[in-house]
Scaffold this motif. Structure first.
Motif, mmCIF file in Angstrom:
data_model
loop_
_atom_site.group_PDB
_atom_site.id
_atom_site.type_symbol
_atom_site.label_atom_id
_atom_site.label_comp_id
_atom_site.label_asym_id
_atom_site.label_seq_id
_atom_site.Cartn_x
_atom_site.Cartn_y
_atom_site.Cartn_z
ATOM 1 N N LYS A 252 -13.663 -20.951 83.710
ATOM 2 C CA LYS A 252 -13.175 -20.675 82.359
ATOM 3 C C LYS A 252 -13.104 -21.944 81.525
ATOM 4 O O LYS A 252 -13.361 -21.925 80.325
ATOM 5 C CB LYS A 252 -11.797 -20.012 82.421
ATOM 6 C CG LYS A 252 -11.766 -18.679 83.164
ATOM 7 C CD LYS A 252 -10.366 -18.092 83.168
ATOM 8 C CE LYS A 252 -10.323 -16.771 83.921
ATOM 9 N NZ LYS A 252 -10.555 -16.943 85.364
ATOM 10 N N CYS A 253 -12.735 -23.049 82.151
ATOM 11 C CA CYS A 253 -12.562 -24.301 81.417
ATOM 12 C C CYS A 253 -13.888 -24.739 80.793
ATOM 13 O O CYS A 253 -14.915 -24.805 81.477
ATOM 14 C CB CYS A 253 -12.035 -25.383 82.350
ATOM 15 S SG CYS A 253 -11.772 -26.967 81.550
ATOM 16 N N CYS A 254 -13.857 -25.023 79.514
ATOM 17 C CA CYS A 254 -15.024 -25.487 78.760
ATOM 18 C C CYS A 254 -16.143 -24.453 78.676
ATOM 19 O O CYS A 254 -17.278 -24.789 78.330
ATOM 20 C CB CYS A 254 -15.573 -26.795 79.341
ATOM 21 S SG CYS A 254 -14.383 -28.156 79.316
ATOM 22 N N SER A 255 -15.852 -23.205 79.023
ATOM 23 C CA SER A 255 -16.863 -22.157 78.918
ATOM 24 C C SER A 255 -17.074 -21.800 77.455
ATOM 25 O O SER A 255 -16.245 -22.097 76.586
ATOM 26 C CB SER A 255 -16.424 -20.914 79.699
ATOM 27 O OG SER A 255 -15.244 -20.362 79.134
ATOM 28 N N VAL A 256 -18.193 -21.143 77.168
ATOM 29 C CA VAL A 256 -18.490 -20.762 75.792
ATOM 30 C C VAL A 256 -17.477 -19.742 75.280
ATOM 31 O O VAL A 256 -17.064 -19.798 74.115
ATOM 32 C CB VAL A 256 -19.930 -20.208 75.699
ATOM 33 C CG1 VAL A 256 -20.191 -19.629 74.316
ATOM 34 C CG2 VAL A 256 -20.942 -21.304 75.998
ATOM 35 N N ARG A 257 -17.043 -18.824 76.147
ATOM 36 C CA ARG A 257 -16.086 -17.817 75.706
ATOM 37 C C ARG A 257 -14.724 -18.447 75.390
ATOM 38 O O ARG A 257 -14.032 -18.007 74.465
ATOM 39 C CB ARG A 257 -15.942 -16.703 76.738
ATOM 40 C CG ARG A 257 -15.422 -17.117 78.113
ATOM 41 C CD ARG A 257 -15.620 -15.986 79.121
ATOM 42 N NE ARG A 257 -15.024 -16.250 80.424
ATOM 43 C CZ ARG A 257 -15.590 -16.979 81.375
ATOM 44 N NH1 ARG A 257 -16.782 -17.535 81.162
ATOM 45 N NH2 ARG A 257 -14.992 -17.149 82.545
ATOM 46 N N CYS A 258 -14.347 -19.486 76.133
ATOM 47 C CA CYS A 258 -13.092 -20.170 75.823
ATOM 48 C C CYS A 258 -13.231 -21.030 74.564
ATOM 49 O O CYS A 258 -12.284 -21.160 73.785
ATOM 50 C CB CYS A 258 -12.653 -21.024 77.001
ATOM 51 S SG CYS A 258 -12.020 -20.055 78.387
ATOM 52 N N ASN A 259 -14.400 -21.607 74.373
ATOM 53 C CA ASN A 259 -14.637 -22.355 73.136
ATOM 54 C C ASN A 259 -14.580 -21.426 71.921
ATOM 55 O O ASN A 259 -14.088 -21.811 70.852
ATOM 56 C CB ASN A 259 -15.993 -23.060 73.191
ATOM 57 C CG ASN A 259 -16.011 -24.190 74.205
ATOM 58 O OD1 ASN A 259 -14.961 -24.700 74.595
ATOM 59 N ND2 ASN A 259 -17.201 -24.572 74.657
ATOM 60 N N LEU A 260 -15.095 -20.198 72.091
ATOM 61 C CA LEU A 260 -15.006 -19.220 71.014
ATOM 62 C C LEU A 260 -13.548 -18.893 70.706
ATOM 63 O O LEU A 260 -13.159 -18.795 69.531
ATOM 64 C CB LEU A 260 -15.759 -17.942 71.402
ATOM 65 C CG LEU A 260 -15.665 -16.763 70.431
ATOM 66 C CD1 LEU A 260 -16.243 -17.134 69.063
ATOM 67 C CD2 LEU A 260 -16.383 -15.534 71.004
ATOM 68 N N ALA A 261 -12.736 -18.735 71.764
ATOM 69 C CA ALA A 261 -11.315 -18.465 71.557
ATOM 70 C C ALA A 261 -10.646 -19.615 70.805
ATOM 71 O O ALA A 261 -9.800 -19.394 69.927
ATOM 72 C CB ALA A 261 -10.623 -18.240 72.897
ATOM 73 N N ALA A 262 -11.030 -20.857 71.128
ATOM 74 C CA ALA A 262 -10.455 -22.009 70.436
ATOM 75 C C ALA A 262 -10.852 -22.030 68.963
ATOM 76 O O ALA A 262 -10.026 -22.314 68.084
ATOM 77 C CB ALA A 262 -10.896 -23.296 71.127
ATOM 78 N N MET A 263 -12.125 -21.720 68.681
ATOM 79 C CA MET A 263 -12.559 -21.677 67.283
ATOM 80 C C MET A 263 -11.808 -20.598 66.517
ATOM 81 O O MET A 263 -11.389 -20.801 65.368
ATOM 82 C CB MET A 263 -14.064 -21.422 67.210
ATOM 83 C CG MET A 263 -14.936 -22.620 67.542
ATOM 84 S SD MET A 263 -14.755 -23.976 66.352
ATOM 85 C CE MET A 263 -15.293 -23.197 64.833
ATOM 86 N N MET A 264 -11.620 -19.431 67.139
ATOM 87 C CA MET A 264 -10.863 -18.370 66.483
ATOM 88 C C MET A 264 -9.409 -18.787 66.284
ATOM 89 O O MET A 264 -8.801 -18.502 65.239
ATOM 90 C CB MET A 264 -10.933 -17.088 67.308
ATOM 91 C CG MET A 264 -12.279 -16.397 67.277
ATOM 92 S SD MET A 264 -12.192 -14.841 68.190
ATOM 93 C CE MET A 264 -13.841 -14.186 67.922
ATOM 94 N N PHE A 265 -8.845 -19.451 67.288
ATOM 95 C CA PHE A 265 -7.458 -19.916 67.192
ATOM 96 C C PHE A 265 -7.262 -20.770 65.943
ATOM 97 O O PHE A 265 -6.358 -20.536 65.142
ATOM 98 C CB PHE A 265 -7.096 -20.702 68.449
ATOM 99 C CG PHE A 265 -5.734 -21.333 68.411
ATOM 100 C CD1 PHE A 265 -4.622 -20.631 68.862
ATOM 101 C CD2 PHE A 265 -5.554 -22.620 67.939
ATOM 102 C CE1 PHE A 265 -3.356 -21.199 68.826
ATOM 103 C CE2 PHE A 265 -4.295 -23.203 67.897
ATOM 104 C CZ PHE A 265 -3.199 -22.495 68.347
ATOM 105 N N PHE A 266 -8.132 -21.761 65.762
ATOM 106 C CA PHE A 266 -7.992 -22.634 64.603
ATOM 107 C C PHE A 266 -8.348 -21.907 63.302
ATOM 108 O O PHE A 266 -7.778 -22.196 62.245
ATOM 109 C CB PHE A 266 -8.854 -23.881 64.782
ATOM 110 C CG PHE A 266 -8.312 -24.840 65.800
ATOM 111 C CD1 PHE A 266 -7.131 -25.515 65.570
ATOM 112 C CD2 PHE A 266 -8.974 -25.050 67.008
ATOM 113 C CE1 PHE A 266 -6.610 -26.397 66.510
ATOM 114 C CE2 PHE A 266 -8.462 -25.924 67.953
ATOM 115 C CZ PHE A 266 -7.279 -26.598 67.706
#
Length: 509
Positions: free
Chosen positions: A37-51
């Motif tokens: 999960k760490c540094c995965s594309v799906r987690c990066n997407l979640a981070a972009m949505m978060f911000f």
């Protein structure tokens, strides 16, 4: 290559069951390693949505604090402190600080708007927000959510830059501008839901979705004190220029880094792409032009989501738009104290929302509870318990310490519902999740329109009694929503959500 994925192979009888856990009844686990999960594309997407949601909620709440600096009390006031409640004593340092904190740089205008006018202006955003929820969800489910989520943030940010100009023209112009901002932002949450229907593996849904949507609480937490600081140092127009610029910058990174679905992402690994595509199955594809509107209209599980979100949002939007005014007129905090203490409830809500998503997924992974049980428990905790503390605020009287403590506790516990009713659309109809969120958010926005107006009329005399009625009403409405959902809510995929899937299931299997 070994994969971890899901293929739909349940029988007709199994499809509508809700034994523990529901997800294992619907899918068969294919052995193989789960991509990190760490540094995965799906987690990066979640981070972009978060911000992204942090930005849009900053754009949404900045006016509620800036209003304190924009408005010179109420109409025909004779002194700077005459908008205060006469029932609660005003500390001497507050009177001194209020005159200083309300001062604006030379040339910065202030307006004599009544509480009723302020209520209408604060509610204007939600008039526009109502109209694009369902179209945004429908189009995002059909074409993908990237352009709608990014475009919604960009449009809102660009319009925010025009706020000082519209305020100079008058309250009606500011009302129209805020309504346009709501119109643009209305597509963002449905677009998020439509994207997660294609990106979120079933056993990671709660943590990914609660983290991304928790950006809204984080945005409110950061924006409220920052708005107070900017108002005091640079003048209230600088708030809207800086917030608008940040939103435009975020949109640039969004369009450069994000894709609508795993198949289209240029930097995703084959392992992660196969894992996501196989796990979401046929429900991760776009729906057709036609949707089962009739079945949706008579779906009791859908109406349970609608009712509980409307009830929850009444108290949420009441605090979001009117809490700084309560801090100013009743508790007599100066502008910096006001903005900081108004933000405090959102810190707890943000932390509990993220934690609830992780806990909910763990309960499902360990087969301890069904999806229905998880959604109902988290919804009840997140709606009923906060209602009790809102009622307690009404009894706090002139005690600022008690009021802040009760408000913070209420909002903190409210974060638990993020893993309950607020992601339930993707449980009952994954393929139509974007449109369902558009439907539920449309109804859920009605309190955003009505609550500030009701608050304005209940508190027009700036009395403790008026605000007591505000908090009691919010608590009662929230408690009703919790009970309604516990009775009628479910985590089962509905039969009308499987109609388009049946022919594809055989191909996928």
């Amino acid at each position: 290559m070994a994969q971890t994925g899901y293929s739909i192979n349940s029988t007709a009888d199994d499809q509508y069951s809700d034994t523990t856990p529901l997800l294992k009844k619907e899918v068969e686990i294919i052995p193989g390693p789960v991509p990190p999960k760490c540094c995965s594309v799906r987690c990066n997407l979640a981070a972009m949505m978060f911000f992204g949601f942090a930005v849009v909620y900053g754009l949404r709440v900045n006016l509620s604090v800036a209003m304190v600096a924009m408005v010179n009390g109420t109409s025909n006031q004779s002194s700077p402190s005459s908008n205060f409640s006469n029932e609660c004593p005003v500390p001497r340092h507050t009177l001194d600080n209020s005159s200083q904190s309300s001062e604006q740089p030379d040339g910065v205008p202030k307006y004599a708007w009544t509480p009723e006018t302020q209520g209408w202006v604060l509610s204007a955003f939600f008039f526009g927000y109502l109209f694009t929820q369902i179209p945004g969800g429908y189009l995002s489910g059909r074409f993908g959510g990237k352009i709608f989520l990014g475009g919604g943030v960009l449009g809102t940010a660009a319009l925010t830059l025009l706020t000082p100009l519209s305020a100079q023209f008058g309250a009606k112009w500011l009302f129209a501008l805020r309504a346009l901002e709501g119109f643009g932002e209305g597509v963002t949450f449905p677009a998020m839901m439509a994207m997660w229907a294609r990106w979120a593996p079933p056993l990671e849904r709660a943590r990914l979705m609660t983290f991304s949507s928790a950006g809204s609480s984080f945005g409110a937490f950061v924006a409220l004190p920052l708005t107070g600081f900017i108002c005091q140092r640079l003048g209230w127009p600088a708030v809207f220029y800086s917030c608008g610029a940040v939103g435009c910058l975020w949109a640039l990174f969004w369009f450069l880094l994000v894709s609508d679905e795993p198949r289209a992402h240029p930097r995703i690994s084959d392992q992660e792409k196969d894992y996501i595509i196989n796990s979401v199955g046929a429900q991760g594809t776009a729906h057709g032009w036609s949707v089962p509107v009739g079945s949706m209209a008579v779906s009791l599980p859908l109406w349970s989501i609608i009712m509980s979100q409307m009830c929850s949002n009444w108290s949420y939007y009441t605090l979001l738009t009117s809490l700084p005014i309560y801090m100013d007129t009743i508790l007599h905090f100066d502008l910096q104290q006001n903005s900081l203490l108004s933000a405090l409830p959102y810190l707890g809500g943000w932390l509990f929302a993220v934690g609830s998503g992780v806990l909910a997924d763990n309960l499902l992974e360990r087969e301890l509870l069904s999806v229905t049980a998880v959604r109902k428990i988290f919804t009840f905790i997140g709606l009923f318990l906060p209602a009790l503390f809102l009622v307690a605020v009404g009894f706090s009287g002139c005690s600022g310490a008690l009021a802040v403590m009760f408000l913070t506790t209420s909002s903190t516990l409210g974060g638990v519902s993020a893993a309950g009713v607020y992601i339930n659309q993707i449980d009952i109809a994954p393929r139509y999740a974007g449109m369902l969120l558009g439907i539920t958010n449309t109804f859920g926005t009605i309190p955003g329109v009505l609550a500030p107006i009701v608050v304005g009329y209940l508190t027009k005399d700036h009395s403790v009694t008026g605000w007591r009625h505000v908090f009691w009403l919010s608590g009662a409405v929230s408690a009703f929503g919790a009970i309604f959902y516990v009775i009628f809510g479910t985590g089962k995929i509905q039969s009308w959500a499987r109609i388009d899937q049946e022919s594809e299931t055989h191909i996928h299997s």
